[in-house]
Design a protein around this motif. Structure first.
Motif, PDB file in Angstrom:
ATOM      1  N   LYS A  79       5.139   3.074  -9.581  1.00  7.21           N
ATOM      2  CA  LYS A  79       4.745   3.184  -8.148  1.00  7.21           C
ATOM      3  C   LYS A  79       3.359   3.025  -8.050  1.00  7.21           C
ATOM      4  N   LEU A  82       1.519  -0.149  -9.067  1.00  8.10           N
ATOM      5  CA  LEU A  82       1.736  -1.219  -8.140  1.00  8.10           C
ATOM      6  C   LEU A  82       0.941  -0.967  -6.694  1.00  8.10           C
ATOM      7  N   LEU A  83       0.862   0.460  -6.348  1.00 12.62           N
ATOM      8  CA  LEU A  83       0.039   0.813  -5.162  1.00 12.62           C
ATOM      9  C   LEU A  83      -1.549   0.452  -5.426  1.00 12.62           C
ATOM     10  N   ASN A  84      -1.974   0.783  -6.497  1.00  9.55           N
ATOM     11  CA  ASN A  84      -3.269   0.323  -7.084  1.00  9.55           C
ATOM     12  C   ASN A  84      -3.436  -1.140  -7.059  1.00  9.55           C
ATOM     13  N   ALA A  85      -2.603  -1.857  -7.520  1.00 10.13           N
ATOM     14  CA  ALA A  85      -2.776  -3.280  -7.596  1.00 10.13           C
ATOM     15  C   ALA A  85      -2.705  -3.852  -6.126  1.00 10.13           C
ATOM     16  N   LYS A  86      -1.957  -3.163  -5.269  1.00 13.63           N
ATOM     17  CA  LYS A  86      -1.873  -3.880  -3.940  1.00 13.63           C
ATOM     18  C   LYS A  86      -3.148  -3.763  -3.186  1.00 13.63           C
ATOM     19  N   ARG A  87      -3.784  -2.430  -3.473  1.00 15.33           N
ATOM     20  CA  ARG A  87      -5.198  -2.227  -3.005  1.00 15.33           C
ATOM     21  C   ARG A  87      -6.194  -3.255  -3.446  1.00 15.33           C
ATOM     22  N   LYS A  89      -5.662  -6.183  -4.596  1.00  8.12           N
ATOM     23  CA  LYS A  89      -5.474  -7.527  -4.083  1.00  8.12           C
ATOM     24  C   LYS A  89      -6.177  -7.645  -2.651  1.00  8.12           C
ATOM     25  N   GLU A  90      -5.973  -6.614  -1.925  1.00  7.79           N
ATOM     26  CA  GLU A  90      -6.328  -6.726  -0.461  1.00  7.79           C
ATOM     27  C   GLU A  90      -7.922  -6.695  -0.574  1.00  7.79           C
ATOM     28  N   GLU A 120       5.939  -6.262 -13.242  1.00  7.95           N
ATOM     29  CA  GLU A 120       6.090  -6.019 -11.725  1.00  7.95           C
ATOM     30  C   GLU A 120       4.975  -6.580 -10.874  1.00  7.95           C
ATOM     31  N   VAL A 121       3.807  -6.166 -11.552  1.00  9.37           N
ATOM     32  CA  VAL A 121       2.446  -6.561 -11.241  1.00  9.37           C
ATOM     33  C   VAL A 121       2.262  -8.235 -10.720  1.00  9.37           C
ATOM     34  N   MET A 124       3.405  -9.908  -7.925  1.00  9.40           N
ATOM     35  CA  MET A 124       2.520  -9.650  -6.925  1.00  9.40           C
ATOM     36  C   MET A 124       1.620 -10.869  -6.424  1.00  9.40           C
TER      37      MET A 124
END
Length: 324
Positions: A79, A82-87, A89-90, A120-121, A124
């Protein structure tokens, strides 16, 4: 000068490395523009999924259990990754590199954890690479099956100087991992660190070793040592920017199709110095306030500099004008 070769002699590489600096940058820039889009640069972010407690004694590393540093052992959950990867990407990052400390990733349980994170990454829409120490043939093949973009495994320095950097693994073991990745068809990322007390000859020889691999690295990271309190290199001075430029330019000439990353230590250098590295052929940087355990240039500073220089961020496959 522009042909793709895997049989460089020590004398040839030394001649290139020791060219007058502006001549060297000019030659490297010509090669760079032949094989790459000079206005494109890739931004990666490095996520440390397993930090500290490493059994290796690499003298530059804050994660080594041999040294008393401020780094604490930590392990990220899926989790958190994935949160770090989301940031990332943003913020415009196209590639995430998952880093796991330790000697190797041949342990099945540890490997399976990283494999799930990679899967999982990728979902995204991000490119994924990893660095996890030494890999045997089976694990290299499994990474290929996962669709990993690249695996990092740095040589750090020349073979002759390597025993001065670490005693808990050999240069032959490093080269074996590179061979296993190449045999499995996995793109590999390999470079070195400048400022560990090595000679100019050591730097040139490290680049020659990479350039003489059966297949050139996909990415060649050139790092400036970031001295860390508690490590044997804590009192090493910061390497001169022109030495970084010289190594980057030589890497570009020897390995024309490779992506050359201006990696750790960018906080040491001015905007002008970084721009000269890009002119010399660097076309990848790491994005984010931390690079594993050391400070990195802030996101806003990088966005400002890239905009100032007219550089556009892109995916790796859009960097080059030829197939790697």
């Amino acid at each position: 000068m522009n042909e793709i070769r895997n049989n460089w002699t020590a004398e040839e590489v030394a001649e290139i490395y020791n060219l007058p600096l502006l001549d060297l940058v000019f030659k490297a820039s010509q090669v760079h523009r032949k094989y790459h889009n000079p206005r494109k640069i890739n931004m990666n972010t490095l996520i440390s999924v397993r930090t500290g407690g490493c059994s290796q004694d690499c003298k530059y590393c804050a994660q080594s259990s041999f040294y008393d540093t401020e780094v604490q052992r930590e392990r990220m959950t899926l989790k958190q990754v994935l949160l770090n990867a989301k940031r990332a990407k943003e913020n415009g990052v196209k590639r995430v590199c998952l880093s796991s400390s330790g000697r190797d990733a041949n342990n099945d349980k540890q490997f399976d954890e990283i494999a799930e994170m990679i899967t999982e990454v990728k979902k995204m829409g991000l490119e994924v690479c990893c660095t996890m120490g030494m890999l045997n043939k089976d694990k290299a093949k499994r990474l290929a099956d996962l669709g990993i973009v690249a695996v990092n495994h740095n040589l750090d320095t020349s073979e002759s100087y390597y025993p001065e950097v670490t005693t808990t693994r050999t240069y032959a073991e490093r080269l074996e991992t590179l061979a296993n990745l190449q045999e499995a068809g996995v793109n590999y990322c390999s470079g070195g660190i400048l400022g560990m007390g090595e000679s100019v000859t050591d730097r040139a020889e490290m680049l020659r070793t990479l350039a003489n691999q059966d297949k050139h690295p996909y990415n060649v990271p050139i790092n400036a040592l970031v001295p860390v309190a508690g490590t044997p290199y804590e009192n090493n001075g910061v390497i001169d920017i022109f030495e970084m430029v010289r190594a980057i330019a030589t890497a570009r000439i020897l390995m024309p199709k490779a992506v050359v990353a201006f990696a750790a230590g960018r906080t040491h250098f001015s905007k002008e110095g970084q721009a000269l590295c890009f002119l010399a052929g660097a076309n990848s940087i790491f994005f984010g306030s931390k690079l594993l355990t050391v400070d990195n240039v802030t996101i806003n500073e990088d966005k400002y500099l890239l905009n100032l220089l007219g550089l556009e961020t892109t995916k790796y496959e859009e960097l080059t004008t030829v197939d790697i």
